[in-house]
Design an enzyme around this catalytic site. Sequence first.
Site, PDB file in Angstrom:
ATOM      1  N   CYS A   1       0.794  -1.227   0.000  1.00  0.00           N
ATOM      2  CA  CYS A   1       0.000   0.000   0.000  1.00  0.00           C
ATOM      3  C   CYS A   1       0.825   1.276   0.000  1.00  0.00           C
ATOM      4  O   CYS A   1       2.045   1.257  -0.047  1.00  0.00           O
ATOM      5  CB  CYS A   1      -1.007  -0.039   1.133  1.00  0.00           C
ATOM      6  SG  CYS A   1      -2.284  -1.289   0.833  1.00  0.00           S
TER       7      CYS A   1
ATOM      8  N   SER B   1      -4.983  11.738  -3.155  1.00  0.00           N
ATOM      9  CA  SER B   1      -4.977  10.314  -3.464  1.00  0.00           C
ATOM     10  C   SER B   1      -4.969  10.144  -4.975  1.00  0.00           C
ATOM     11  O   SER B   1      -5.484  10.984  -5.709  1.00  0.00           O
ATOM     12  CB  SER B   1      -6.225   9.653  -2.877  1.00  0.00           C
ATOM     13  OG  SER B   1      -6.437   8.384  -3.440  1.00  0.00           O
TER      14      SER B   1
ATOM     15  N   LYS C   1       2.187   4.052   1.461  1.00  0.00           N
ATOM     16  CA  LYS C   1       3.460   4.539   1.998  1.00  0.00           C
ATOM     17  C   LYS C   1       4.381   3.399   2.401  1.00  0.00           C
ATOM     18  O   LYS C   1       5.571   3.609   2.598  1.00  0.00           O
ATOM     19  CB  LYS C   1       3.210   5.455   3.216  1.00  0.00           C
ATOM     20  CG  LYS C   1       2.154   6.522   2.976  1.00  0.00           C
ATOM     21  CD  LYS C   1       2.440   7.371   1.750  1.00  0.00           C
ATOM     22  CE  LYS C   1       1.261   8.224   1.369  1.00  0.00           C
ATOM     23  NZ  LYS C   1       0.100   7.520   0.835  1.00  0.00           N
TER      24      LYS C   1
ATOM     25  N   GLU D   1      -3.713  13.908   2.868  1.00  0.00           N
ATOM     26  CA  GLU D   1      -4.429  13.886   1.592  1.00  0.00           C
ATOM     27  C   GLU D   1      -5.722  14.699   1.700  1.00  0.00           C
ATOM     28  O   GLU D   1      -6.455  14.587   2.680  1.00  0.00           O
ATOM     29  CB  GLU D   1      -4.804  12.450   1.211  1.00  0.00           C
ATOM     30  CG  GLU D   1      -3.635  11.619   0.741  1.00  0.00           C
ATOM     31  CD  GLU D   1      -4.057  10.225   0.322  1.00  0.00           C
ATOM     32  OE1 GLU D   1      -3.235   9.558  -0.315  1.00  0.00           O
ATOM     33  OE2 GLU D   1      -5.190   9.810   0.632  1.00  0.00           O
TER      34      GLU D   1
END
Length: 566
Positions: free
Chosen positions: A122, A474, A124, A448
């Site tokens: 995913c 995102s 990060k 985000e």
Amino acid sequence: MTLRSSTNLTGTDNGLCRSLYKAMGYSEEELTNRPVIGIANSWSTLVPGHYNLRELADFVRKGIYRAGGTVVEFGVISCCDGIANGHEGMKYILPAREVVCNSVEIEAQAHRLDALVLLASCDKILPGMLMAAARLDIPTIVVTGGVMQGGGMFDGRKSDATSNDEAAGMYHAGRITAAQLRALEDVSCPGCGSCSFLGTANTMACVSEALGMSLPGSALIPAVWADRQSSAYEAGIRICQLVEAGITPRKILDERALRNAVRVVQAISGSTNAVLHLSAVAYEAGWSGSVMDLFDQMYHTTPHLVKVNPAAAYDMEEFHRAGGIPRLMERLGDLIDSTALTCTGQTVGENLKGYHYLFPDNPELIRTRETAYGLHGGVAVLRGNLAPHTAVTKPGAYGPHLQRFRGKARVFNREEAANEAILAGTVQPGDVVVIRYEGPKGGPGIREMYKAMKFLYGRGLAEQTALVTDGRFSGTNNGCFVGHISPEAAEGGPIALVEDGDEIVIDVPAGRLDLLVEEGELARRRAKWTPPPVQAPRGYLQCYARWASSAAQGAVIHCGEEEVER
């Protein structure tokens, strides 16, 4: 071949280390005659993209043992952007990247591991793993968990996790019922995997393959397919071959690899977060060039060949069926540096020449250069008096009619205030929503602004408004947005001086982001401006706010110019 692990596992003076391993069932032969290969596993039951990694680790383990290695395994933290979104938890998501990187480094160095297989998926976590690979420079392969399959139909396409927030905006606008809203959450995420759209998770899986750090064709295999398991098994075999050949990440992660990765992001219109992450990987690899400049250059020279959700109805499984990254790189032709080395021990060109496609071509999903969606890439770098150091936008996610946008500012100092105003209906067509004090230092953590864009979409304003921020976005966002504005508001960047009613111009073709306010007026505002207090609780976020670099430099933690070379 001299192994790092021999430092503490061979010789008469290392009985203690061997004894501690033997306490866990390892044999003398495993410890002294084989490379010790670590599996860095970010498995958890918090993140659907990582839910299957424990199973994949077993297949990696089998491959390593078959090829003559000894396996050790350790855990790495993982956080889900979707679960953390829209509240204080999002402040920790990008800073978690540094913790992932540091924890892999610490385990590998403390135990003198000979090589690594990095299991991640995913947003990060995968970039943090790539940073660690570049920093450590021991043989490494990345194995991703695979993509989630698309959900039930909603708004003309297969739904995904973010459809729920679009639906929330529709509900507040009276466009759907509460029952429809509730029903969607039961069908939008049908199983584990990284979310089925081209968000940061899947963008970075594509990047890992384009860099040569993952096996060819592996980036987009669905999480529930058997091919995902066999690919993990092959990675276990390959890592032993890399140890034998002495191929380490910095032999792979050179300028050729970085250029190929940026080229792929541009061609697929990937997540703008890729700019942050590739900058961080380049920093750890010791590359002195500017990834931001690479994105700027390649925006003008890369055709847009792939459109998937959120830019089109296709999802990531369909992208894989169409040939994935190998087909795309093949279509890019001489725009890709085929001489770049990869984790197979072969070059990109050699990999492509021998690649076997399992499914028929889909020339509508992965187009040729002659039939491209557009002549420019999907991610653009902007500069101007509102972003002196740079800002980033994603024109691949919105139409040409929005690439020149002029509107009046509606200013919010936090994401939550903007979200409330959008849902309350106070944001109007022609507004430019400004969300500031959300940068690496100001947030801290550069959150985000995903929900704000989704709420605008849900209220039918995605084609009539714009959003600019020193935060980020995102990969699933669409509509006219500009993020990563540097310098950020907390450092006194011009975004801190914007007032309600000011006119802002976004001009993607010209590469400009400008605030239409006289310099004299800006000087008067600056004279009155004072830095706000750091919005961070005691703990890690305070450290991150103090040491994080700007978004233009990847938002990495810098030790300062006097840093000793690794």
